[in-house]
Design a protein around this motif. Sequence first.
Motif, PDB file in Angstrom:
ATOM      1  N   ARG A 101      19.204  36.939  39.891  1.00 47.83           N
ATOM      2  CA  ARG A 101      19.194  37.407  41.285  1.00 47.83           C
ATOM      3  C   ARG A 101      19.552  36.223  42.168  1.00 47.83           C
ATOM      4  NH1 ARG A 101      15.982  38.057  45.936  1.00 47.83           N
ATOM      5  NH2 ARG A 101      15.985  40.171  46.829  1.00 47.83           N
ATOM      6  N   TYR A 102      20.662  36.343  42.888  1.00 40.68           N
ATOM      7  CA  TYR A 102      21.168  35.223  43.670  1.00 40.68           C
ATOM      8  C   TYR A 102      21.326  35.677  45.115  1.00 40.68           C
ATOM      9  CZ  TYR A 102      23.840  30.916  44.486  1.00 40.68           C
ATOM     10  OH  TYR A 102      24.271  29.685  44.919  1.00 40.68           O
ATOM     11  N   ALA A 103      20.695  34.983  46.034  1.00 37.98           N
ATOM     12  CA  ALA A 103      20.673  35.401  47.442  1.00 37.98           C
ATOM     13  C   ALA A 103      21.312  34.341  48.323  1.00 37.98           C
ATOM     14  CB  ALA A 103      19.245  35.662  47.895  1.00 37.98           C
ATOM     15  N   CYS A 104      22.092  34.794  49.317  1.00 34.15           N
ATOM     16  CA  CYS A 104      22.739  33.899  50.268  1.00 34.15           C
ATOM     17  C   CYS A 104      22.451  34.362  51.690  1.00 34.15           C
ATOM     18  CB  CYS A 104      24.251  33.874  50.066  1.00 34.15           C
ATOM     19  SG  CYS A 104      24.786  33.122  48.507  1.00 34.15           S
ATOM     20  N   LYS A 105      22.151  33.421  52.561  1.00 30.20           N
ATOM     21  CA  LYS A 105      22.007  33.687  53.991  1.00 30.20           C
ATOM     22  C   LYS A 105      23.227  33.125  54.703  1.00 30.20           C
ATOM     23  CE  LYS A 105      19.039  32.909  58.006  1.00 30.20           C
ATOM     24  NZ  LYS A 105      17.820  32.214  58.529  1.00 30.20           N
ATOM     25  N   LEU A 106      23.896  33.955  55.500  1.00 31.07           N
ATOM     26  CA  LEU A 106      25.117  33.518  56.168  1.00 31.07           C
ATOM     27  C   LEU A 106      24.834  32.551  57.313  1.00 31.07           C
ATOM     28  CD1 LEU A 106      27.264  36.784  56.446  1.00 31.07           C
ATOM     29  CD2 LEU A 106      27.242  35.068  54.636  1.00 31.07           C
ATOM     30  N   ARG A 107      25.777  31.673  57.554  1.00 28.10           N
ATOM     31  CA  ARG A 107      25.738  30.756  58.677  1.00 28.10           C
ATOM     32  C   ARG A 107      25.865  31.550  59.990  1.00 28.10           C
ATOM     33  NH1 ARG A 107      26.692  25.328  58.196  1.00 28.10           N
ATOM     34  NH2 ARG A 107      27.269  25.593  55.996  1.00 28.10           N
ATOM     35  N   ASP A 108      25.182  31.149  61.027  1.00 29.61           N
ATOM     36  CA  ASP A 108      25.280  31.822  62.321  1.00 29.61           C
ATOM     37  C   ASP A 108      26.659  31.600  62.933  1.00 29.61           C
ATOM     38  OD1 ASP A 108      22.682  32.761  62.224  1.00 29.61           O
ATOM     39  OD2 ASP A 108      21.845  31.043  63.326  1.00 29.61           O
ATOM     40  N   GLY A 109      27.163  32.627  63.625  1.00 34.88           N
ATOM     41  CA  GLY A 109      28.376  32.492  64.406  1.00 34.88           C
ATOM     42  C   GLY A 109      29.675  32.537  63.638  1.00 34.88           C
ATOM     43  N   LEU A 110      29.650  32.978  62.376  1.00 32.21           N
ATOM     44  CA  LEU A 110      30.882  33.063  61.597  1.00 32.21           C
ATOM     45  C   LEU A 110      31.828  34.089  62.202  1.00 32.21           C
ATOM     46  CD1 LEU A 110      29.611  33.075  57.900  1.00 32.21           C
ATOM     47  CD2 LEU A 110      30.758  31.193  59.061  1.00 32.21           C
ATOM     48  N   LYS A 111      33.111  33.725  62.276  1.00 36.15           N
ATOM     49  CA  LYS A 111      34.121  34.636  62.798  1.00 36.15           C
ATOM     50  C   LYS A 111      35.378  34.570  61.944  1.00 36.15           C
ATOM     51  CE  LYS A 111      32.910  34.049  67.708  1.00 36.15           C
ATOM     52  NZ  LYS A 111      33.456  33.608  69.024  1.00 36.15           N
ATOM     53  N   PHE A 112      36.035  35.729  61.819  1.00 33.62           N
ATOM     54  CA  PHE A 112      37.390  35.709  61.289  1.00 33.62           C
ATOM     55  C   PHE A 112      38.303  35.066  62.328  1.00 33.62           C
ATOM     56  CE2 PHE A 112      35.636  39.392  58.874  1.00 33.62           C
ATOM     57  CZ  PHE A 112      35.857  38.893  57.592  1.00 33.62           C
ATOM     58  N   SER A 113      39.500  34.675  61.913  1.00 31.41           N
ATOM     59  CA  SER A 113      40.395  33.961  62.821  1.00 31.41           C
ATOM     60  C   SER A 113      40.858  34.822  64.003  1.00 31.41           C
ATOM     61  CB  SER A 113      41.611  33.431  62.061  1.00 31.41           C
ATOM     62  OG  SER A 113      42.301  34.479  61.406  1.00 31.41           O
ATOM     63  N   ASN A 114      40.675  36.149  63.916  1.00 31.53           N
ATOM     64  CA  ASN A 114      41.020  37.011  65.054  1.00 31.53           C
ATOM     65  C   ASN A 114      39.857  37.190  66.022  1.00 31.53           C
ATOM     66  OD1 ASN A 114      39.282  38.726  63.724  1.00 31.53           O
ATOM     67  ND2 ASN A 114      40.708  40.449  63.583  1.00 31.53           N
ATOM     68  N   GLY A 115      38.730  36.526  65.732  1.00 33.18           N
ATOM     69  CA  GLY A 115      37.571  36.591  66.612  1.00 33.18           C
ATOM     70  C   GLY A 115      36.500  37.564  66.187  1.00 33.18           C
ATOM     71  N   ASP A 116      36.772  38.429  65.192  1.00 37.15           N
ATOM     72  CA  ASP A 116      35.760  39.382  64.732  1.00 37.15           C
ATOM     73  C   ASP A 116      34.601  38.648  64.055  1.00 37.15           C
ATOM     74  OD1 ASP A 116      37.402  41.376  65.614  1.00 37.15           O
ATOM     75  OD2 ASP A 116      38.002  42.087  63.623  1.00 37.15           O
ATOM     76  N   ALA A 117      33.381  39.077  64.358  1.00 34.14           N
ATOM     77  CA  ALA A 117      32.204  38.486  63.723  1.00 34.14           C
ATOM     78  C   ALA A 117      32.152  38.862  62.241  1.00 34.14           C
ATOM     79  CB  ALA A 117      30.940  38.949  64.430  1.00 34.14           C
ATOM     80  N   ILE A 118      31.686  37.937  61.409  1.00 34.33           N
ATOM     81  CA  ILE A 118      31.529  38.180  59.968  1.00 34.33           C
ATOM     82  C   ILE A 118      30.091  38.559  59.689  1.00 34.33           C
ATOM     83  CG2 ILE A 118      31.575  37.108  57.678  1.00 34.33           C
ATOM     84  CD1 ILE A 118      33.834  35.328  58.651  1.00 34.33           C
ATOM     85  N   THR A 119      29.913  39.644  58.949  1.00 31.89           N
ATOM     86  CA  THR A 119      28.580  40.104  58.577  1.00 31.89           C
ATOM     87  C   THR A 119      28.449  40.141  57.061  1.00 31.89           C
ATOM     88  OG1 THR A 119      29.147  42.454  58.427  1.00 31.89           O
ATOM     89  CG2 THR A 119      28.583  41.589  60.624  1.00 31.89           C
ATOM     90  N   ALA A 120      27.239  40.371  56.617  1.00 29.94           N
ATOM     91  CA  ALA A 120      26.973  40.494  55.183  1.00 29.94           C
ATOM     92  C   ALA A 120      27.774  41.635  54.565  1.00 29.94           C
ATOM     93  CB  ALA A 120      25.478  40.701  54.952  1.00 29.94           C
TER      94      ALA A 120
END
Length: 535
Positions: A101-120
């Motif tokens: 079982r491997y868990a990752c927490k995303l970094r705050d404020g991640l965005k694709f290069s077009n400005g869309d927010a990145i979610t899990a």
Amino acid sequence: MNRKTLVLPTVVGLLAPVLAACGGSDSGSGGGDAIVVGTTDQFTATKDAPAPLDPAYSYDVGTWNILRQTVQTLMIQPKGEGDPVPEAAESCGFTDSGNERYACKLRDGLKFSNGDAITAEDVKFSIDRARAIKADSGVFALLSTIDTVETQGDNEVIFHLKTADATFPFKLSTPVAGIVNPDDYDKGKLRDGFSVDGSGPYTLKAETDGDEMTKAVFTKNPDYKGTLDVKNDKVEMISYADADEMGTALDKGDIDLMTRTMSPEQINKLSDAANEKNEDLVELAGLEIRYLAFNTTAPVVKSKAVRQAMAQVIDRSELVSKVYGSQAEPLYSLVPASVTGHSNSFFNVYGDPDVAKARTILEKADVSTPVKLTLNYTTDHYGPATKKEFEQLQKQLNDSGLFDVSIQGTPWESFVPAERKGEYAVYGMGWFPDFADADNFVAPFLDKDNFLKSPYANGEIINDLIPESRREADRLSAAKSLTEIQDIVAEDVPILPLWQGKQYVASSDDITGTAYVLNSAATLQLWELSRGVSG
């Protein structure tokens, strides 16, 4: 004259560079003109491979080096080698004692290069997409231990594995695990052409000529959030037809740096202290290997005795000496000598080249001689010395009197589809590891869904030994299982390892960061480059 040569250690885990040349300095700035990099890698979209830059398809060192600049992964290989560290993730880790079982927490404020927010959900989409498409490149096999991907809220991703896999963090650092935008990538279909949209340190603009990408223009991504310190604003990577053309471009100042693949002659010339050009040559640690692969169902090599006899005849030391000199070393296993878990299995079984022993092997199996076969190689992917290498192999085998060998060279864009369709009985390949662990030198060739599409399947390796090795978080403890795998390969010879090579970069002497521009797995780290004061 301003000639310096930097030689970096070649042992994995001991790769802290010695910054002895101006090309290894961290001085400089990101300003000024674009840094121009030359390569002989060719990027072609064909009928058989129309989506060369889709993370769900790409599985060669050239295209991966495009994706590593543009598509972000949860984990990344650190600058000085070692275990992967969080990148798009803020933190990752196994949450159970069984490494399932491997868990990752995303970094705050991640965005694709077009400005869309990145979610899990975007991470889950990207991973599940590669697993579902199952592209014929075989890259999806890197994710084969995943059972399900779960999200909790917008920032947490949990991977439930089918079986323990201590190498899983490494796999999450490879481009197949790259995070892509569901708005740009179809869930069930590859994205054709040369467009890439991600959240990595650069955005990509591809310049093309027909079906070929001739130049990749990387521009610093202002929305990038991760661990990398991007030391330049723009890098242009130009594809050259051959090493000589690339070398001429460096001499003329048309490019600032050249990387894979230089010819042995070029490297020797650049190493010469009498060279009067203001160019620096950097020798870096490398884990590249070359080998012969067999279609074990092809009539001419179906008998194990034929493959064993080839292993008994081929003189690796002579091959390396006559073709690559000090730029390569003989290899007696799929696992390079500097990687934990290496065993000299082929030398242990066959010892020094011996024609009499090879003849006995064939006679005991009632194989008529000379055995007539063709060695196939690619003309434009592994460097200009490949033809000479295969001419030397042909000579060694034919001089034994046991073989009647011809050789056939084919461009990469045609070579790969033919190999995957099983059209070659014997063919030459290279391997640049996905990550620096012994598992990545055995599983891609021997596990289910192996990328060679090899018909060879050993139940003990697939069902017992590979899973056993992956259960060991301490990779030294995996050595027993890994040695058994290598011993079986030496006995059955579905693959015949030949040599492992070093890596080289040549640059004009005002380019800094070259000590880190390639890691041991041949990953281009263009963000390390900048311009400095000539030393």
